[in-house]
Design a protein around this motif. Structure first.
Motif, PDB file in Angstrom:
ATOM      1  N   SER A 191       0.803  -1.230   0.000  1.00  0.00           N
ATOM      2  CA  SER A 191       0.000   0.000   0.000  1.00  0.00           C
ATOM      3  C   SER A 191       0.833   1.276   0.000  1.00  0.00           C
ATOM      4  N   LYS A 192       2.023   1.249   0.638  1.00  0.00           N
ATOM      5  CA  LYS A 192       2.824   2.485   0.655  1.00  0.00           C
ATOM      6  C   LYS A 192       4.130   2.313  -0.098  1.00  0.00           C
ATOM      7  N   GLN A 193       4.161   1.382  -1.054  1.00  0.00           N
ATOM      8  CA  GLN A 193       5.422   1.045  -1.718  1.00  0.00           C
ATOM      9  C   GLN A 193       6.062   2.224  -2.448  1.00  0.00           C
ATOM     10  N   ALA A 194       5.243   3.212  -2.835  1.00  0.00           N
ATOM     11  CA  ALA A 194       5.794   4.336  -3.594  1.00  0.00           C
ATOM     12  C   ALA A 194       6.753   5.184  -2.745  1.00  0.00           C
ATOM     13  N   HIS A 195       6.716   5.024  -1.427  1.00  0.00           N
ATOM     14  CA  HIS A 195       7.617   5.784  -0.553  1.00  0.00           C
ATOM     15  C   HIS A 195       8.994   5.144  -0.422  1.00  0.00           C
ATOM     16  N   PHE A 196       9.188   4.010  -1.103  1.00  0.00           N
ATOM     17  CA  PHE A 196      10.432   3.255  -0.896  1.00  0.00           C
ATOM     18  C   PHE A 196      11.139   2.962  -2.199  1.00  0.00           C
ATOM     19  N   ARG A 197      12.418   2.647  -2.064  1.00  0.00           N
ATOM     20  CA  ARG A 197      13.115   2.044  -3.190  1.00  0.00           C
ATOM     21  C   ARG A 197      13.918   0.869  -2.655  1.00  0.00           C
ATOM     22  N   LYS A 198      14.438   0.069  -3.573  1.00  0.00           N
ATOM     23  CA  LYS A 198      15.228  -1.079  -3.131  1.00  0.00           C
ATOM     24  C   LYS A 198      16.465  -0.584  -2.396  1.00  0.00           C
ATOM     25  N   ALA A 199      16.856  -1.298  -1.360  1.00  0.00           N
ATOM     26  CA  ALA A 199      17.977  -0.827  -0.550  1.00  0.00           C
ATOM     27  C   ALA A 199      19.299  -1.010  -1.286  1.00  0.00           C
ATOM     28  N   LEU A 207      10.584 -23.094   5.759  1.00  0.00           N
ATOM     29  CA  LEU A 207      11.717 -23.273   6.674  1.00  0.00           C
ATOM     30  C   LEU A 207      13.015 -22.685   6.134  1.00  0.00           C
ATOM     31  N   TYR A 208      13.233 -22.831   4.839  1.00  0.00           N
ATOM     32  CA  TYR A 208      14.476 -22.354   4.236  1.00  0.00           C
ATOM     33  C   TYR A 208      14.172 -21.473   3.024  1.00  0.00           C
ATOM     34  N   PRO A 209      13.642 -20.268   3.284  1.00  0.00           N
ATOM     35  CA  PRO A 209      13.307 -19.388   2.155  1.00  0.00           C
ATOM     36  C   PRO A 209      14.585 -18.908   1.469  1.00  0.00           C
ATOM     37  N   ALA A 210      14.731 -19.216   0.171  1.00  0.00           N
ATOM     38  CA  ALA A 210      15.959 -18.845  -0.541  1.00  0.00           C
ATOM     39  C   ALA A 210      16.205 -17.338  -0.432  1.00  0.00           C
ATOM     40  N   ALA A 211      15.122 -16.537  -0.548  1.00  0.00           N
ATOM     41  CA  ALA A 211      15.250 -15.099  -0.264  1.00  0.00           C
ATOM     42  C   ALA A 211      14.899 -14.952   1.215  1.00  0.00           C
ATOM     43  N   TRP A 212      15.911 -14.828   2.059  1.00  0.00           N
ATOM     44  CA  TRP A 212      15.675 -14.902   3.504  1.00  0.00           C
ATOM     45  C   TRP A 212      15.348 -13.557   4.129  1.00  0.00           C
ATOM     46  N   ALA A 213      15.645 -12.459   3.419  1.00  0.00           N
ATOM     47  CA  ALA A 213      15.268 -11.123   3.900  1.00  0.00           C
ATOM     48  C   ALA A 213      15.271 -10.166   2.724  1.00  0.00           C
ATOM     49  N   ILE A 214      14.367  -9.193   2.756  1.00  0.00           N
ATOM     50  CA  ILE A 214      14.430  -8.130   1.755  1.00  0.00           C
ATOM     51  C   ILE A 214      14.375  -6.781   2.469  1.00  0.00           C
ATOM     52  N   SER A 215      14.939  -5.786   1.829  1.00  0.00           N
ATOM     53  CA  SER A 215      15.002  -4.469   2.466  1.00  0.00           C
ATOM     54  C   SER A 215      14.511  -3.386   1.522  1.00  0.00           C
ATOM     55  N   ARG A 216      14.045  -2.302   2.117  1.00  0.00           N
ATOM     56  CA  ARG A 216      13.663  -1.131   1.342  1.00  0.00           C
ATOM     57  C   ARG A 216      14.201   0.113   2.030  1.00  0.00           C
ATOM     58  N   GLU A 217      14.596   1.092   1.203  1.00  0.00           N
ATOM     59  CA  GLU A 217      15.080   2.342   1.768  1.00  0.00           C
ATOM     60  C   GLU A 217      13.983   3.402   1.635  1.00  0.00           C
ATOM     61  N   VAL A 218      13.785   4.187   2.703  1.00  0.00           N
ATOM     62  CA  VAL A 218      12.753   5.233   2.680  1.00  0.00           C
ATOM     63  C   VAL A 218      13.198   6.350   1.733  1.00  0.00           C
ATOM     64  N   VAL A 219      12.305   6.759   0.816  1.00  0.00           N
ATOM     65  CA  VAL A 219      12.626   7.847  -0.104  1.00  0.00           C
ATOM     66  C   VAL A 219      12.049   9.161   0.422  1.00  0.00           C
TER      67      VAL A 219
END
Ligand code: HEM
Length: 447
Positions: free
Chosen positions: A64-72, A317-329
């Motif tokens: 819902s608020k993805q427009a405030h972020f970019r990939k870290a 149990l073993y998610p290949a993508a184990w974490a994702i991040s976003r940087e606040v714009v």
């Protein structure tokens, strides 16, 4: 920095960086357990990170608020390999690329790759011998690379596919070691790995541009591989397609995003089955009942319900993508807290998928938990192996189809046993979550 948000105590300058690096998964899990929905920590004097552990907050960031972020920033290193492809681009550029590529990944479209997936599994097993000891993680890396190479370029390439494969391996290895290293040596410094990488990158670029060139000259041949889809894609608004460089960037992106993630998932599946003989037995019964000894086809997948439960549970149990991040714009409020530009919000699949609030016996492998409608009952971001929102994994159906077909083709012919059952197999969270030191197994041919 938001001072009202709690978090683990850190050291004066480095903050929590050392504790995180020592054991990223343990650190994040403990932070979530001790400090609740939003946890603050610091990497070095300036970098403030907030871990989100409430699925509703994760949904706000990714949807819902993805427009405030970019990939870290972590992804920046990937740019030396994938350029400005769909994985690394932002805003309008990303949206255009996503629209152009989406049709190539539609379920019906990728169904035509099923045969390639099964064929490569069969060819791989022709080399396997009863009672042989192998590192099956290497095999999974090789077979998924062969599959993505053929689905991308089709059969009958004039170029040497082995050489292309090796160059891709060098490129991927470079990104994953560089992304996980904290010492940043510029590419211009002639270290051994930099030189090796540059040579591989040059060779690969030439090979890919040659292939694109040949294809552009012979358009309309009715090819159905991924490259043909990328070359044929046209923007709905202005009718333009991708430049050669964009096509090259997207080809590399798909190799980067789609190869190791799927291989890791397969390795974890073999590990879990080897350590849970009752689940393996149930799998064998289902395969016998549904397939009766013949290789699977895409249309079998919906009927292979236990296969699907195993895959869902292994990715929990073993998610290949184990974490994702976003940087606040720009300033944004998440979960009632304000966050400022430059701050990083982190969301961890590994942490969420093992949260006892959502899963009973969260650390145990119980594929049956997904037999009913658990996935529908869970809040949307308590299970998110493929991310979510406008940047959800574009290859999710591709990956699910590939894992289902590989698992059901291979498990019909071989049992996979651990070569050293007394040695623990630890997850190593680099760019993707992989079994540390691979997975040494003994193959047992099934009667
Ligand atoms: C089990 C296997 C896979 C897992 C766990 C996985 C996971 C993910 C996740 C979590 C994201 C989102 C990252 C973020 O939001 O920061 C993502 C993005 C992406 N994945 Fe996958 N993936 C897998 C397989 C694949 C495959 C097979 C392909 C291609 C054939 C692929 C292509 C992509 C691409 C192109 C993106 C970027 C999408 C965008 O930013 O619009 N992935 N993947």
């Amino acid at each position: 920095m938001n001072l009202t948000i709690p978090g683990p105590k850190g050291l004066p300058i480095s903050g929590n960086l050392l504790a995180f690096r020592r054991d990223p998964l343990g650190f994040l899990q403990e932070a979530a357990r001790e400090h609740g929905d939003i946890v603050h920590f610091r990497f070095g004097p300036q970098r403030h990170i907030y871990l989100l552990t409430n699925p509703d907050h994760i949904k706000e960031v990714l949807v819902s608020k993805q427009a405030h972020f970019r990939k870290a920033k972590g992804l920046q290193v990937a740019k030396v390999v994938v350029g400005e492809g769909i994985l690394t681009s932002e805003g309008k550029k990303h949206l255009r690329q996503r629209r152009l590529m989406q049709p190539a990944f539609h379920r019906e479209r990728i169904a035509s790759y099923g045969q390639t997936m099964v064929d490569h599994a069969l060819v791989m097993m022709d080399q396997w011998r009863d009672q042989e000891e192998r590192n099956i993680h290497d095999d999974m890396m090789k077979v998924t690379l062969a599959i993505i190479t053929e689905t991308m370029f089709g059969k009958g390439l004039k170029q040497d596919t082995d050489k292309i494969g090796q160059a891709i391996e060098v490129g991927l290895h470079y990104v994953s070691t560089k992304a996980s290293s904290f010492i940043d040596i510029p590419l211009s410094v002639p270290t051994r790995s930099n030189v090796r990488f540059r040579e591989a990158a040059e060779m690969l670029d030439k090979a890919i541009y040659d292939i694109i060139d040949e294809r552009r000259k012979r358009e309309g041949e009715g090819r159905t591989d991924l490259l043909a889809m990328l070359l044929a894609a046209r923007d709905e608004d202005d009718g333009t397609g991708m430049t050669d460089q964009q096509v090259r960037d997207e080809v590399m992106t798909i190799f980067l995003a789609g190869h190791e993630t799927t291989a890791n998932t397969m390795s974890w599946i073999w590990y879990l089955l080897a350590t849970h003989p009752e689940a393996e037995q149930k799998l064998h019964s289902e395969l016998q009942e549904v397939l009766g000894g013949r290789p699977p086809v895409v249309d079998d997948i919906p009927r292979l319900s236990y296969v699907n439960q195993i895959i869902t549970e292994a990715m929990r149990l073993y998610p290949a993508a184990w974490a994702i991040s976003r940087e606040v714009v720009d300033e944004v409020e998440i979960g009632g807290q304000k966050f400022q530009p430059g701050e990083t919000l982190m969301m961890s699949q590994y942490v969420m998928h093992r949260n006892p609030k959502y899963y009973e016996n969260p650390d145990q492998f119980i594929p049956e938990r997904f037999a009913g409608d658990l996935l529908k009952k869970l809040p949307s971001f308590a299970y998110f192996p493929f991310g979510g929102g406008p940047r959800v994994c574009i290859g999710n159906n591709f990956a699910l189809m590939e894992t289902a077909l590989l698992l059901s083709t291979i498990a019909q012919r071989f049992r996979i046993r651990l070569a050293h059952p007394d040695r623990p197999v630890e997850p190593e969270p680099l760019v993707t979550l992989r079994p540390k030191n691979g997975l040494q197994v003994v193959l047992e041919k099934r009667p």
